[in-house]
Design an enzyme around this catalytic site. Sequence first.
Site, PDB file in Angstrom:
ATOM      1  CD  GLU A  46       5.441  47.978  39.915  1.00  0.00           C
ATOM      2  OE1 GLU A  46       4.457  48.372  40.567  1.00  0.00           O
ATOM      3  OE2 GLU A  46       5.991  46.870  40.110  1.00  0.00           O
ATOM      4  CG  HIS A  54     -17.403  42.136  18.878  1.00  0.00           C
ATOM      5  ND1 HIS A  54     -18.029  42.058  17.652  1.00  0.00           N
ATOM      6  CD2 HIS A  54     -16.639  41.011  18.979  1.00  0.00           C
ATOM      7  CE1 HIS A  54     -17.701  40.928  17.056  1.00  0.00           C
ATOM      8  NE2 HIS A  54     -16.843  40.270  17.837  1.00  0.00           N
ATOM      9  CE  LYS A  88       4.023  50.691  47.464  1.00  0.00           C
ATOM     10  NZ  LYS A  88       5.054  49.625  47.447  1.00  0.00           N
TER      11      LYS A  88
HETATM   12  O1  LIG Z   1       5.252  42.195  47.480  1.00  0.00           O
HETATM   13  P1  LIG Z   1       5.035  43.507  48.130  1.00  0.00           P
HETATM   14  O2  LIG Z   1       6.248  44.077  48.774  1.00  0.00           O
HETATM   15  O3  LIG Z   1       3.860  43.463  49.084  1.00  0.00           O
HETATM   16  O4  LIG Z   1       4.672  44.571  46.969  1.00  0.00           O
HETATM   17  C1  LIG Z   1       3.556  44.389  46.167  1.00  0.00           C
HETATM   18  C2  LIG Z   1       3.653  45.201  44.918  1.00  0.00           C
HETATM   19  O5  LIG Z   1       3.720  46.586  45.253  1.00  0.00           O
HETATM   20  C3  LIG Z   1       4.727  47.214  44.457  1.00  0.00           C
HETATM   21  O6  LIG Z   1       5.830  47.430  45.258  1.00  0.00           O
HETATM   22  C4  LIG Z   1       4.205  48.520  43.908  1.00  0.00           C
HETATM   23  O7  LIG Z   1       3.675  49.280  44.901  1.00  0.00           O
HETATM   24  C5  LIG Z   1       5.024  46.250  43.343  1.00  0.00           C
HETATM   25  O8  LIG Z   1       6.257  46.440  42.770  1.00  0.00           O
HETATM   26  C6  LIG Z   1       4.884  44.931  44.064  1.00  0.00           C
HETATM   27  O9  LIG Z   1       4.718  43.884  43.180  1.00  0.00           O
END
Ligand SMILES: O=P(O)(O)OC[C@H]1O[C@](O)(CO)[C@@H](O)[C@@H]1O
Length: 434
Positions: A272, A293, A404
């Site tokens: 990331e 293995h 998202k």
């Molecule tokens: O802590 P949050 O805002 O729920 O995000 C959870 C995770 O999702 C992300 O934003 C990636 O979608 C990560 O960077 C982060 O660690």
Amino acid sequence: MHVDIGAALGTVAEPGIDEAELEELDERVAEAHERIAAGRGDDEFGYAALNLPERTDADAIREAVSPVSDAEYVLTVGIGGSALGAKTITAALAEDPERHVVLDNVDPEHVERTLSDLPLSETAVNVVSKSGTTAETLANFLVVRDVYEYRDVDWTERTVVTTGESGPLRELADEEDLPTLPVPDGVPGRFSALSSVGLVPPAILGVDIEELLAGGADAADGLGPSLFETPAYAYGAVAYALEERGAAVNAFMPYAERLEVFAEWFAQLWAESLGKEGRGQTPARALGATDQHSQLQLYRAGPRDKVVTVVRPRERADVPVPDAGHESLSYLAGTDLGELLDAEYDATVASLSAADRPAVEIEIDSLDARSLGELLYATEAACVLVGELAGVETFTQPAVEWGKRAARGLLSGEDTEETRTVDERPSYLISDGD
Ligand SMILES: O=P(O)(O)OC[C@H]1O[C@](O)(CO)[C@@H](O)[C@@H]1O
């Protein structure tokens, strides 16, 4: 922490780095270190993560968890950086890591089974979300809350929330006046293990969080302008240089079961942070000796596109191997499992060198709180260095937002560019004729 880059040098590996290139690289490391130190000095977004050991208030964490400090189990509801840090620490250091249960996915069968197995009245709920908006975390929290109410167990007395100043999770916490902890300012989730984000379950499950932070502080004090004196930068610089020479995959292989989750944490940190602008090493999680293995054949004889990172504690428990009284097993007589595992580690590094494949060794003195704190911090510093050398924006993750928005749009029935793309995505279905 100790880093051995011998098995990554050009004399024994292809791709590899020769020592002259290391000298050159060290000049760039000095510049990058200056930038990192300036960012830390101003508590700049992202670089602030490297100030956590001195900034994290362990007393405030202990106070927030005191109402649930007698809990038998901790149920963490969080995802990515809001779960992996805590999971890594309890897996490595908790007396019984199984007492830390993590819901970091929304698989209905798994969530149902997890909650049905848990004695809710003896379980503390640790809800973590930096943004306070992550769908998976909020959905799981609402399900957890519902199950508590259905089983007539008061969740408000057992829940601690770590989140930002705004967002649905903050509102839920305020509505119920739940004990809350702040997420550290300017620290991306994946860099927040040494803060309230990563330390609530360890604090409840008896881990020495103060020693963890002290280990982080040791590594922070050890950051200097040269890779030849800073193990964290040596690792980062070599990983960067090998990527430049074609090592697109970083097979991350701890030789300790209790560090298996650390490889999962590393995968998020590396992917990331550094997966940007068409570059970035793909982290491949592995475990030594188990994956000798399953994966080693590929690492040794597959494409020359990897570096193998092996990690081990120098001190191990003592489990003698009994003498079987069989001539064919005499090589095992008088040895112990730790010795065997270390022999496997040494043999694997040598076998990669013998096939001129690059490997880097990371060693910690022992698997205790101080060494783990140092390892977590140093790995973060190595990642920040790679970001500087590669010239990428290490601390954001814009590419995850599209998915998202699309998922949220699909659930709310919105007609957006994303949801249309989902509906129109290519399909060429092959079924078995049923
Ligand atoms: O802590 P949050 O805002 O729920 O995000 C959870 C995770 O999702 C992300 O934003 C990636 O979608 C990560 O960077 C982060 O660690």
